[in-house]
Write an enzyme that holds these catalytic residues in place. Structure first.
Site, PDB file in Angstrom:
ATOM      1  N   LYS A  13       0.847  -1.145  -0.375  1.00 25.47           N
ATOM      2  CA  LYS A  13      -0.147   0.089  -0.330  1.00 25.47           C
ATOM      3  C   LYS A  13       1.059   1.688   0.063  1.00 25.47           C
ATOM      4  O   LYS A  13       0.335   1.513  -0.319  1.00 25.47           O
ATOM      5  CB  LYS A  13      -0.832  -0.011   1.270  1.00 25.47           C
ATOM      6  CG  LYS A  13      -2.449  -0.494   1.297  1.00 25.47           C
ATOM      7  CD  LYS A  13      -2.756   0.233   2.693  1.00 25.47           C
ATOM      8  CE  LYS A  13      -2.697   0.485   3.931  1.00 25.47           C
ATOM      9  NZ  LYS A  13      -2.173  -1.070   4.309  1.00 25.47           N
ATOM     10  N   ARG A  88     -10.114   1.936   8.338  1.00 30.73           N
ATOM     11  CA  ARG A  88      -9.653   0.474   9.171  1.00 30.73           C
ATOM     12  C   ARG A  88     -10.755  -0.388   9.163  1.00 30.73           C
ATOM     13  O   ARG A  88     -10.707  -0.907   9.561  1.00 30.73           O
ATOM     14  CB  ARG A  88      -9.072   0.460   9.396  1.00 30.73           C
ATOM     15  CG  ARG A  88      -7.343   0.058   8.724  1.00 30.73           C
ATOM     16  CD  ARG A  88      -6.267   0.674   9.946  1.00 30.73           C
ATOM     17  NE  ARG A  88      -4.867   0.104   9.558  1.00 30.73           N
ATOM     18  CZ  ARG A  88      -4.327   0.617   9.435  1.00 30.73           C
ATOM     19  NH1 ARG A  88      -4.077   1.219   8.514  1.00 30.73           N
ATOM     20  NH2 ARG A  88      -2.690  -0.633   9.161  1.00 30.73           N
ATOM     21  N   ARG A 127      10.827  -6.573   4.976  1.00 33.34           N
ATOM     22  CA  ARG A 127      10.845  -4.733   4.570  1.00 33.34           C
ATOM     23  C   ARG A 127      11.366  -3.298   5.717  1.00 33.34           C
ATOM     24  O   ARG A 127      12.016  -3.940   6.801  1.00 33.34           O
ATOM     25  CB  ARG A 127       9.290  -4.061   4.411  1.00 33.34           C
ATOM     26  CG  ARG A 127       8.990  -2.379   4.573  1.00 33.34           C
ATOM     27  CD  ARG A 127       6.775  -2.589   4.169  1.00 33.34           C
ATOM     28  NE  ARG A 127       6.395  -2.545   5.477  1.00 33.34           N
ATOM     29  CZ  ARG A 127       5.621  -2.524   5.609  1.00 33.34           C
ATOM     30  NH1 ARG A 127       4.881  -1.902   4.804  1.00 33.34           N
ATOM     31  NH2 ARG A 127       4.580  -2.449   7.163  1.00 33.34           N
ATOM     32  N   ARG A 161      10.852  -1.621  10.746  1.00 31.92           N
ATOM     33  CA  ARG A 161       9.376  -0.829  12.032  1.00 31.92           C
ATOM     34  C   ARG A 161       9.569  -1.886  13.184  1.00 31.92           C
ATOM     35  O   ARG A 161       9.010  -3.121  12.480  1.00 31.92           O
ATOM     36  CB  ARG A 161       8.232  -1.085  11.524  1.00 31.92           C
ATOM     37  CG  ARG A 161       8.093   0.418  10.353  1.00 31.92           C
ATOM     38  CD  ARG A 161       6.955   0.476   9.683  1.00 31.92           C
ATOM     39  NE  ARG A 161       5.317   0.528  10.142  1.00 31.92           N
ATOM     40  CZ  ARG A 161       4.461  -0.141   9.303  1.00 31.92           C
ATOM     41  NH1 ARG A 161       4.583   0.657   8.048  1.00 31.92           N
ATOM     42  NH2 ARG A 161       3.143  -0.623  10.011  1.00 31.92           N
ATOM     43  N   ARG A 172      -1.870  -8.124  13.090  1.00 34.42           N
ATOM     44  CA  ARG A 172      -2.166  -7.345  12.196  1.00 34.42           C
ATOM     45  C   ARG A 172      -3.351  -7.595  11.168  1.00 34.42           C
ATOM     46  O   ARG A 172      -4.021  -7.448  10.802  1.00 34.42           O
ATOM     47  CB  ARG A 172      -1.298  -6.323  11.579  1.00 34.42           C
ATOM     48  CG  ARG A 172      -0.846  -5.417  12.397  1.00 34.42           C
ATOM     49  CD  ARG A 172       0.700  -4.629  11.885  1.00 34.42           C
ATOM     50  NE  ARG A 172       0.973  -4.140  10.920  1.00 34.42           N
ATOM     51  CZ  ARG A 172       1.550  -4.372   9.892  1.00 34.42           C
ATOM     52  NH1 ARG A 172       3.111  -4.385  10.187  1.00 34.42           N
ATOM     53  NH2 ARG A 172       1.611  -3.191   9.272  1.00 34.42           N
TER      54      ARG A 172
HETATM   55  P1  AMP Z   1       0.295   0.714   8.621  1.00 36.27           P
HETATM   56  O1  AMP Z   1       1.674   2.066   8.691  1.00 36.27           O
HETATM   57  O2  AMP Z   1      -1.298   1.559   7.673  1.00 36.27           O
HETATM   58  O3  AMP Z   1       0.616  -0.278   8.327  1.00 36.27           O
HETATM   59  O4  AMP Z   1       0.125   1.512   9.503  1.00 36.27           O
HETATM   60  C1  AMP Z   1       0.289   1.091  11.001  1.00 36.27           C
HETATM   61  C2  AMP Z   1      -0.228   0.635  12.479  1.00 36.27           C
HETATM   62  O5  AMP Z   1      -0.860   2.445  12.966  1.00 36.27           O
HETATM   63  C3  AMP Z   1      -1.593   0.071  12.115  1.00 36.27           C
HETATM   64  O6  AMP Z   1      -0.989  -0.749  12.754  1.00 36.27           O
HETATM   65  C4  AMP Z   1      -2.494   0.931  13.625  1.00 36.27           C
HETATM   66  O7  AMP Z   1      -1.878   0.276  14.793  1.00 36.27           O
HETATM   67  C5  AMP Z   1      -2.273   2.460  13.377  1.00 36.27           C
HETATM   68  N1  AMP Z   1      -2.909   2.705  12.498  1.00 36.27           N
HETATM   69  C6  AMP Z   1      -2.660   3.016  11.211  1.00 36.27           C
HETATM   70  N2  AMP Z   1      -3.945   3.773   9.695  1.00 36.27           N
HETATM   71  C7  AMP Z   1      -4.840   3.411  11.238  1.00 36.27           C
HETATM   72  C8  AMP Z   1      -6.297   3.484  11.087  1.00 36.27           C
HETATM   73  N3  AMP Z   1      -7.631   3.883  10.350  1.00 36.27           N
HETATM   74  N4  AMP Z   1      -6.789   2.888  12.215  1.00 36.27           N
HETATM   75  C9  AMP Z   1      -6.423   2.973  13.359  1.00 36.27           C
HETATM   76  N5  AMP Z   1      -5.054   2.900  13.714  1.00 36.27           N
HETATM   77  C10 AMP Z   1      -4.497   2.954  12.717  1.00 36.27           C
END
Ligand code: AMP
Length: 226
Positions: A13, A88, A127, A161, A172
């Site tokens: 993504k 989400r 990653r 990360r 996740r």
């Molecule tokens: P990402 O970088 O999109 O993989 O997001 C990393 C982490 O941030 C996720 O695993 C969640 O813990 C948090 N996060 C990101 N976007 C959201 C969202 N829309 N709602 C809730 N938690 C989020």
């Protein structure tokens, strides 16, 4: 143009979002990045978000929706935006509906990246991100840096990360399937969703995404046209 990019962790993504937004000259808005900015700045919101992120859980809706609402109120989204990682869950999707209705705007497309689960863990575990610029993304197998642990683009140090560890990735994925799948249904009912295979080279997937929103050329087999 206003686009949502949806897909499980590891579908690429972030990689696609950066390229699509640049191609379309629209803002790339990643809730994960917004949280990581807060964490980097040591804000209270960042500390709260980090507790959930480290555990592989979603950050609470009131926090997340507030962050998005604030971001979508800035004038730089006039040309459009690509939301990456939001909504989400269904509550977030409904909150976004209200935010957009308030500004008398609507979504143009929802791109749903699809990838078999067995590929996800391998993709995520390899990653590596650049400490200087999180948009510089590498992979130890698929796009390794020329010099180990060093960003090809700016020389920054690469790191993993802390939520990219295997156990967290599995959590996740569970969260994703339980909560995000209904979001896709929500938009599918409005005819907005285009499923996209996330398998293949970065450029191939990008070509598919561009074709889905009426840019670029892809032949009927889904092969890239350029
Ligand atoms: P990402 O970088 O999109 O993989 O997001 C990393 C982490 O941030 C996720 O695993 C969640 O813990 C948090 N996060 C990101 N976007 C959201 C969202 N829309 N709602 C809730 N938690 C989020």
């Amino acid at each position: 143009m206003r686009i949502l990019l949806i897909g499980p962790p590891g579908a690429g993504k972030g990689t696609q979002a950066v390229r699509l937004a640049a191609y379309l000259s629209i803002q790339h808005i990643s809730t994960g990045d917004l949280f990581r900015e807060h964490i980097g700045q040591g804000t209270e919101l960042g500390q709260n978000a980090h507790r959930h992120m480290r555990a592989g859980l979603l950050v609470p809706d009131e926090v997340t929706i507030g962050v998005v609402e604030e971001r979508l109120a800035r004038p730089d989204i006039e040309r459009g935006f690509l939301l990456d990682g939001f909504p989400r869950n269904l509550a977030q999707a409904k909150a976004l509906d209200l935010i957009l209705a308030d500004s008398k705007s609507q979504l143009d497309a929802v791109l749903d990246l699809e990838i078999p689960e067995d590929q996800v863990v391998r993709r995520i575990a390899g990653r590596r991100l650049c400490r200087r610029d999180r948009e510089h993304i590498f992979h130890v197998d698929y796009s390794p840096p020329k010099v180990a642990e060093t960003c090809d683009i700016c020389g920054g140090e690469l790191y993993q990360r802390d939520d990219d560890r295997e156990a967290t990735v599995r959590r996740r994925l569970e969260v994703y399937h339980g909560m995000t799948a209904p979001v896709v249904d929500h938009y599918r009912a409005r005819g907005l969703v285009t499923p996209l295979s996330a398998i293949g080279e970065v450029q191939e997937v990008l070509d598919r995404a561009l074709a889905a929103i009426g840019h670029g050329q892809v032949d009927a087999s889904g092969a890239p046209g350029r």
